[in-house]
Design an enzyme around this catalytic site. Sequence first.
Site, short mmCIF file in Angstrom:
data_model
loop_
_atom_site.label_atom_id
_atom_site.label_comp_id
_atom_site.label_asym_id
_atom_site.label_seq_id
_atom_site.Cartn_x
_atom_site.Cartn_y
_atom_site.Cartn_z
N ASP A 30 -27.93 -64.39 -35.35
CA ASP A 30 -27.17 -65.72 -35.33
C ASP A 30 -27.54 -66.88 -34.21
O ASP A 30 -27.05 -66.50 -33.13
CB ASP A 30 -25.64 -65.64 -35.55
N ASP A 31 -28.06 -67.95 -34.64
CA ASP A 31 -28.57 -68.93 -33.56
C ASP A 31 -29.52 -68.46 -32.73
O ASP A 31 -29.57 -68.85 -31.65
CB ASP A 31 -27.22 -69.46 -32.97
N CYS A 70 -25.53 -71.89 -40.52
CA CYS A 70 -25.27 -70.61 -40.95
C CYS A 70 -25.01 -70.27 -42.31
O CYS A 70 -25.91 -69.51 -42.88
CB CYS A 70 -24.02 -70.12 -40.12
N ARG A 74 -27.47 -68.20 -45.10
CA ARG A 74 -27.21 -66.94 -45.54
C ARG A 74 -27.04 -66.95 -47.13
O ARG A 74 -27.51 -65.99 -47.76
CB ARG A 74 -25.79 -66.42 -45.10
N LYS A 123 -21.91 -60.82 -39.93
CA LYS A 123 -21.19 -62.03 -40.44
C LYS A 123 -21.68 -62.28 -41.73
O LYS A 123 -22.88 -62.21 -42.01
CB LYS A 123 -21.81 -63.31 -39.33
N HIS A 125 -20.29 -65.07 -43.96
CA HIS A 125 -20.00 -66.35 -43.91
C HIS A 125 -20.49 -67.05 -45.37
O HIS A 125 -21.16 -68.20 -45.38
CB HIS A 125 -20.95 -67.00 -42.79
N SER A 148 -18.14 -67.53 -38.47
CA SER A 148 -18.58 -67.64 -37.11
C SER A 148 -17.45 -67.19 -35.97
O SER A 148 -16.33 -67.41 -36.48
CB SER A 148 -18.79 -69.14 -36.78
N HIS A 235 -24.32 -66.38 -31.16
CA HIS A 235 -23.73 -67.54 -31.45
C HIS A 235 -22.57 -67.69 -30.53
O HIS A 235 -21.95 -66.79 -29.85
CB HIS A 235 -23.18 -67.48 -32.66
N ASP A 287 -30.76 -66.69 -38.63
CA ASP A 287 -30.11 -67.49 -39.56
C ASP A 287 -30.70 -69.19 -39.39
O ASP A 287 -30.78 -69.56 -40.18
CB ASP A 287 -28.66 -67.49 -39.60
N ASN A 288 -30.77 -69.37 -38.17
CA ASN A 288 -31.05 -70.66 -37.87
C ASN A 288 -31.65 -70.73 -36.35
O ASN A 288 -31.45 -69.82 -35.46
CB ASN A 288 -29.98 -71.69 -38.11
N LYS A 308 -31.12 -76.22 -34.01
CA LYS A 308 -29.85 -76.01 -35.10
C LYS A 308 -29.25 -77.20 -35.46
O LYS A 308 -28.91 -78.09 -34.69
CB LYS A 308 -28.65 -74.93 -34.65
MG MG Z 1 -26.10 -69.45 -37.10
#
Ligand code: MG
Length: 454
Positions: A30-31, A70, A74, A123, A125, A148, A235, A287-288, A308
């Site tokens: 994540d991130d 996010c 996803r 996660k 989301h 998150s 994240h 994810d990003n 992001k």
């Molecule tokens: Mg993310």
Amino acid sequence: MTRRDLLASLAAPALAQRPKLPNIVLIFADDLGSGDLSCYGHPTIRTPHLDRMAAEGVRFTQFYSAASLCSPSRVALMTGRYPVRSGINYVLFPDSTGGLPESEVTIAQLLKKRGYATQIVGKWHLGHLPQYLPTRHGFDHYFGIPFSNDMSLATNVVYDEIATRRGGAPRPPRALERYRTLPGVPLMRDEEVLERDPDQTQITARYTTEATGFLRKAAAARQPFFLYLAHTMPHVPLFSSERFRGKSRGGRFGDAVEELDWSVGEIRRTLAELKLEQDTLILFTSDNGATVQLGDHGGSNGPLREGKGTTWDGGYREPFIASWKGRIAPGRVASDVASTLDFFPTLARLAGVTPPKDLALDGRDLAPLLWETGGRPQADFFYYFAGALHGMRRGPWKLRFPNPSQPEKVELYHLESDFAERFNVAAHHTDVVAQMRDAIATHRASFEPAVTQR
Ligand code: MG
């Protein structure tokens, strides 16, 4: 064809007649930015397990996530479709009433129909209300934080800490308003809340224990499996366990990434112990892009522009590593343009499922780039953000609308020579701009966006 018709058409073969199907492990950070792993050039964060996975498999240098946020990212991963097709255009919050529509087909549903054991850890989301949970969308079991890790009063204060540490002022009190009446971040098992605001220093370790436990159980049952391990880290707020805290030269962000790397090592070690390395495809991506505006609480997108939440490439480009012993040739670096939209068709084909023609998929089978030879023609990639089309990549070119409500204004970048998007060359390549505008018009006319979920 409705989802029900599609799934009904995929009658699972009797156990004795099932072909030996490969196992699939999809690890999603994540991130994590495109410059955050040592095999992608990070100068201080050490990721020996991911580096080894890349050395034993293939590493992509121009790989995209379908969104720079996010939830939209996803939904594209799970459905193989741009987020506008399902309406997951924005980040979902603990007070959101929307989520993954029932009409969507997830890769987990297809694999489950083929007899796979399906497990998500981490996660999700895509909606936290019961009808949106992973257990309603193809996963046998779920363990994790459904949105998150910053989405509670106790955890959201991290942004004030970051701002004041960087010499700024805390946010106005109303910034925390939406969380005042909401309970803490839930840790869930299947559809039950186990804990509120769990100790996140242990979250990566707990996810890893859960994931390796699932691998052992599925192996003992001799059932093909799909593990989707969607980490909560890195994240913000950033956490790591005692063993990793304060250890990385990359600071607290580095600590969290190095623990994730350890986790990848544990997954691969478990597969080796179970003698499943030759039967298991492992995919690792994020994810990003990194949240560069968070300073040392955010990661790095290397030389790419911004990160992001933007439509610059720093928001969309990710590390992507795939390994499969005996199937994917070791040590390759692929510069082909590919994306997370490609996972759905790739995994469906691996499991012997042909998605019906009337299920509009936006990705393409990755097999030619992973274990077949000959490559494949470059696919177009469209940059969606908050439900609007902000640009397109075709071959080396990126056409970008700085403001989608003023489509007459465009920028053009040659991403293979100008990967930091510094030189707008639209005025010099009017033919390229015209061709890409045509392709965008055709793409737009090809479907109706869904109602936005909030
Ligand atoms: Mg993310």
